[in-house]
Scaffold this motif. Structure first.
Motif, mmCIF file in Angstrom:
data_model
loop_
_atom_site.group_PDB
_atom_site.id
_atom_site.type_symbol
_atom_site.label_atom_id
_atom_site.label_comp_id
_atom_site.label_asym_id
_atom_site.label_seq_id
_atom_site.Cartn_x
_atom_site.Cartn_y
_atom_site.Cartn_z
ATOM 1 N N SER A 126 0.849 -1.191 0.000
ATOM 2 C CA SER A 126 0.000 0.000 0.000
ATOM 3 C C SER A 126 0.883 1.240 0.000
ATOM 4 O O SER A 126 1.955 1.238 0.619
ATOM 5 C CB SER A 126 -0.902 0.011 1.237
ATOM 6 O OG SER A 126 -1.755 -1.119 1.232
ATOM 7 N N PRO A 127 0.484 2.306 -0.699
ATOM 8 C CA PRO A 127 1.303 3.525 -0.733
ATOM 9 C C PRO A 127 1.641 4.016 0.667
ATOM 10 O O PRO A 127 0.768 4.176 1.521
ATOM 11 C CB PRO A 127 0.411 4.522 -1.483
ATOM 12 C CG PRO A 127 -0.461 3.665 -2.350
ATOM 13 C CD PRO A 127 -0.729 2.437 -1.533
ATOM 14 N N GLY A 128 2.926 4.217 0.905
ATOM 15 C CA GLY A 128 3.367 4.715 2.197
ATOM 16 C C GLY A 128 3.440 3.669 3.295
ATOM 17 O O GLY A 128 3.799 3.986 4.432
ATOM 18 N N GLU A 129 3.120 2.418 2.976
ATOM 19 C CA GLU A 129 3.118 1.353 3.994
ATOM 20 C C GLU A 129 4.541 1.014 4.424
ATOM 21 O O GLU A 129 5.389 0.716 3.591
ATOM 22 C CB GLU A 129 2.447 0.110 3.416
ATOM 23 C CG GLU A 129 2.502 -1.112 4.324
ATOM 24 C CD GLU A 129 2.033 -2.375 3.625
ATOM 25 O OE1 GLU A 129 2.011 -3.428 4.282
ATOM 26 O OE2 GLU A 129 1.701 -2.305 2.424
ATOM 27 N N ARG B 255 8.213 3.623 -4.068
ATOM 28 C CA ARG B 255 7.851 4.830 -3.328
ATOM 29 C C ARG B 255 7.580 4.551 -1.850
ATOM 30 O O ARG B 255 7.519 5.479 -1.044
ATOM 31 C CB ARG B 255 6.625 5.481 -3.970
ATOM 32 C CG ARG B 255 6.939 6.089 -5.335
ATOM 33 C CD ARG B 255 5.718 6.731 -5.960
ATOM 34 N NE ARG B 255 6.086 7.433 -7.182
ATOM 35 C CZ ARG B 255 6.242 6.844 -8.371
ATOM 36 N NH1 ARG B 255 6.055 5.539 -8.476
ATOM 37 N NH2 ARG B 255 6.589 7.538 -9.435
ATOM 38 N N SER B 256 7.411 3.300 -1.498
ATOM 39 C CA SER B 256 7.130 2.944 -0.109
ATOM 40 C C SER B 256 8.363 2.433 0.608
ATOM 41 O O SER B 256 8.457 2.543 1.838
ATOM 42 C CB SER B 256 6.030 1.865 -0.051
ATOM 43 O OG SER B 256 4.846 2.328 -0.639
ATOM 44 N N ASN C 151 3.984 0.449 -6.456
ATOM 45 C CA ASN C 151 4.046 1.189 -5.195
ATOM 46 C C ASN C 151 5.325 0.909 -4.411
ATOM 47 O O ASN C 151 5.650 1.649 -3.477
ATOM 48 C CB ASN C 151 2.852 0.824 -4.307
ATOM 49 C CG ASN C 151 1.544 1.378 -4.831
ATOM 50 O OD1 ASN C 151 1.505 2.484 -5.350
ATOM 51 N ND2 ASN C 151 0.484 0.596 -4.709
ATOM 52 N N ASP D 268 7.868 2.980 -13.127
ATOM 53 C CA ASP D 268 6.637 3.435 -13.775
ATOM 54 C C ASP D 268 6.591 3.013 -15.241
ATOM 55 O O ASP D 268 5.526 2.662 -15.769
ATOM 56 C CB ASP D 268 6.519 4.951 -13.676
ATOM 57 C CG ASP D 268 6.249 5.421 -12.255
ATOM 58 O OD1 ASP D 268 5.839 4.593 -11.422
ATOM 59 O OD2 ASP D 268 6.464 6.622 -11.984
#
Length: 221
Positions: free
Chosen positions: A71-74, A192-193, A189, A150
């Motif tokens: 999950s984003p930021g997890e 970025r996580s 994701n 990406d």
């Protein structure tokens, strides 16, 4: 997969970890940890060479292969994931080998759980001083691999194969195919996580008590 391989999943740190297995029961245990955007099957060619001498486990790390998405930021800890993987499968004093990101995980694993691995094999680990990383101007910029991650979303395996064969013309087709298939399984994701920031590698090195084999590329070639 080739004959003799099997695959399974287990839950580590509340997340599904998928893995492949190949080898001879009773032989020394070898855990192979892949690099960023790869998966366990990227070890296929090497594992086939070693299958009569080792009992091998090749996990898909979190956000890779068929393992848990992110999950984003997890927040997550892949070193802890690896320790739980080894513990749940009751792998006693395994050899742990890793490539690139996987080598960094293996290195941190040896430092944080020094009683567990029999030895470490590190291929091109991106070791970095933690303070240097935090103070770097790059720290506030997007991850340098974010654009690459990406770009994979819009490309087919066939397109990736064409690019791979141009960039790596000497790679056997079977190895290139595994590499390209893994890219399509990468969780967008993840990059970025992920925040893998171990302490200064020189400090960590002093905490490792098992033998270590370091394999690096020749920068002059």
């Amino acid at each position: 997969m080739l004959p003799g391989w099997d695959e399974n999943s287990l839950i580590v740190n509340h997340a599904r970890m998928h893995y492949f297995h190949l080898g001879m029961p009773g032989k020394p245990v070898l855990v192979l940890v892949h690099g960023f955007s790869d998966n366990g099957l990227c070890w296929e060619a090497l594992a086939e060479e070693l299958k009569n001498d080792f009992d091998m486990y090749m996990p898909d790390m979190r956000g890779h292969g068929l393992s848990e998405r992110v999950s984003p930021g997890e927040p997550f800890d892949m070193t802890s994931d690896l320790e739980q993987f080894v513990r749940q499968l009751d792998l006693i004093n395994p050899l742990v080998a890793g490539h690139s990101m996987g080598a960094l995980i293996a290195f941190d694993f040896g430092a944080r759980f020094p009683q567990v691995p029999k030895a470490l094999i590190l291929e091109d680990p991106p070791l970095m001083n933690r303070q240097t990383r935090q103070n770097s101007p790059q720290a506030e910029k997007p991850h340098p691999l974010a654009a690459f991650s990406d770009s994979l979303q819009s490309k087919s395996v066939a397109q990736l194969m064409q690019e791979c064969q141009l960039e790596h013309p000497t790679w056997p087709e079977a190895i290139a195919l595994r590499w390209c298939e893994a890219k399509k399984q990468l969780d967008p994701n993840f990059i970025r996580s992920h925040r893998f920031a171990p302490q200064d590698w020189k400090v960590s090195l002093g905490q490792i008590t098992c033998p270590v084999l370091l394999i690096t590329a020749d920068p002059n070639q």
